[in-house]
Design a protein around this motif. Structure first.
Motif, PDB file in Angstrom:
ATOM      1  N   GLY A  31       0.800  -1.213   0.000  1.00 11.44           N
ATOM      2  CA  GLY A  31       0.000   0.000   0.000  1.00 11.44           C
ATOM      3  C   GLY A  31       0.834   1.264   0.000  1.00 11.44           C
ATOM      4  O   GLY A  31       0.411   2.306   0.492  1.00 11.44           O
ATOM      5  N   THR A  69      -2.558   6.591   2.039  1.00  7.76           N
ATOM      6  CA  THR A  69      -2.619   5.783   3.256  1.00  7.76           C
ATOM      7  C   THR A  69      -2.602   6.683   4.486  1.00  7.76           C
ATOM      8  O   THR A  69      -1.737   7.541   4.636  1.00  7.76           O
ATOM      9  N   ARG A 126      -7.119   5.836   1.656  1.00  5.59           N
ATOM     10  CA  ARG A 126      -6.967   5.047   0.433  1.00  5.59           C
ATOM     11  C   ARG A 126      -8.290   4.921  -0.314  1.00  5.59           C
ATOM     12  O   ARG A 126      -8.772   3.836  -0.621  1.00  5.59           O
ATOM     13  N   GLY A 176     -12.238   2.061  -1.285  1.00  4.48           N
ATOM     14  CA  GLY A 176     -12.110   2.865  -0.079  1.00  4.48           C
ATOM     15  C   GLY A 176     -13.432   3.042   0.634  1.00  4.48           C
ATOM     16  O   GLY A 176     -14.349   2.226   0.513  1.00  4.48           O
ATOM     17  N   VAL A 196     -14.063  -2.131  -0.158  1.00  2.00           N
ATOM     18  CA  VAL A 196     -12.689  -2.550   0.114  1.00  2.00           C
ATOM     19  C   VAL A 196     -12.583  -4.018  -0.279  1.00  2.00           C
ATOM     20  O   VAL A 196     -13.043  -4.901   0.446  1.00  2.00           O
ATOM     21  N   GLU A 204      -7.659  -4.164   8.186  1.00  2.00           N
ATOM     22  CA  GLU A 204      -8.183  -2.796   8.244  1.00  2.00           C
ATOM     23  C   GLU A 204      -7.119  -1.817   8.722  1.00  2.00           C
ATOM     24  O   GLU A 204      -6.997  -0.709   8.191  1.00  2.00           O
ATOM     25  N   ARG A 232      -4.807  -0.570   6.087  1.00  2.00           N
ATOM     26  CA  ARG A 232      -5.293   0.484   5.199  1.00  2.00           C
ATOM     27  C   ARG A 232      -4.896   1.867   5.711  1.00  2.00           C
ATOM     28  O   ARG A 232      -4.768   2.809   4.926  1.00  2.00           O
TER      29      ARG A 232
END
Length: 244
Positions: free
Chosen positions: A32, A48, A66, A83, A119, A188, A191
């Motif tokens: 990410g 992020t 994100r 997102g 997501v 989670e 993210r």
């Protein structure tokens, strides 16, 4: 001669493989650390750990981490790619605005606030205030406050009441885990947190978690897992943490 030809061939093949790998890495970011290729063409996006608030044609939009949004329907609608975002429609004005997500169309009434999440395969639309109409394929449902629709495949998979305080937690600076597998909670957290937390043991992945984690200090969760579950913590460069 032959040896020179072989070296040239190896150099060409090596360069082709490197180019292909480079293209894949540009398209997919396993840590990410940069946006996915699809997100680069978005009209609005967040990085992020970033959150952003916007006013788009009179609709107040709060974008989570994100997240990418595009203007559609000639600029009158918005499409959530990946997102999470909340959309607040004022009591007057902005009539006819639509939010698109994963092949579905959400039309909020005036005075409505909705949370839309996409997501991976987790696609949900939650009504927090007012009412919203959700259409996918031949099915249409009207969501009242506290009701959430989950999308799966090409259909509206389920509609049920949910605890809205958990849905709204990210707006208040919290990530709430409510008896969820540790692996799901870590996904989670990844993210929001630069780098990546990796769980190396299957038994640890399945442990259930009940926690309220501040988004401003997500590494407190790593300490929690170490102290509560006795996990071994290995810190690596680039914000990568191994839990096992």
């Amino acid at each position: 001669p032959r040896s020179r030809v072989n070296r040239t061939r190896r150099a060409f093949l090596g360069g082709a493989v490197a180019a292909a790998a480079g293209g894949w890495l540009m398209a997919r970011s396993p840590l990410g650390m940069w946006p996915e290729m699809d997100a680069l063409g978005a009209d609005f996006r967040t990085a992020t750990g970033e959150q952003r608030t916007l006013d788009i044609q009179g609709v107040a939009v709060a974008m989570g981490t994100r997240t990418d949004l595009r203007r559609v329907d000639g600029g009158t609608g918005l499409q959530l790619g990946q997102g999470e975002a909340q959309f607040s429609v004022p009591a007057r004005g902005s009539a006819g605005v639509a939010i698109h997500v994963d092949g579905a169309r959400v039309t909020p009434a005036a005075g409505t606030r909705i949370n839309v999440r996409c997501v991976g395969a987790d696609v949900r639309v939650t009504c927090l205030a007012g009412t919203a109409t959700l259409t996918r394929g031949t099915r249409t449902v009207t969501l009242q406050p506290g009701w959430q629709a989950r999308l799966g495949g090409d259909r509206i998979a389920s509609v049920a009441q949910v605890a809205t305080d958990r849905i709204d937690a990210w707006r208040q600076g919290w990530l709430v885990a409510d008896d969820q597998p540790l692996a799901e909670v870590v996904d989670e957290i990844n993210r929001y947190r630069p780098g990546r937390i990796v769980i190396t043991g299957a038994a640890l992945q399945a442990r259930r978690v009940q926690a309220r984690i501040p988004l401003r200090d997500l590494d407190t969760f790593i300490d929690l897992v170490r102290d509560v579950y006795g996990a071994r913590v290995v810190n690596m460069p680039g914000g990568v943490v191994l839990l096992g």
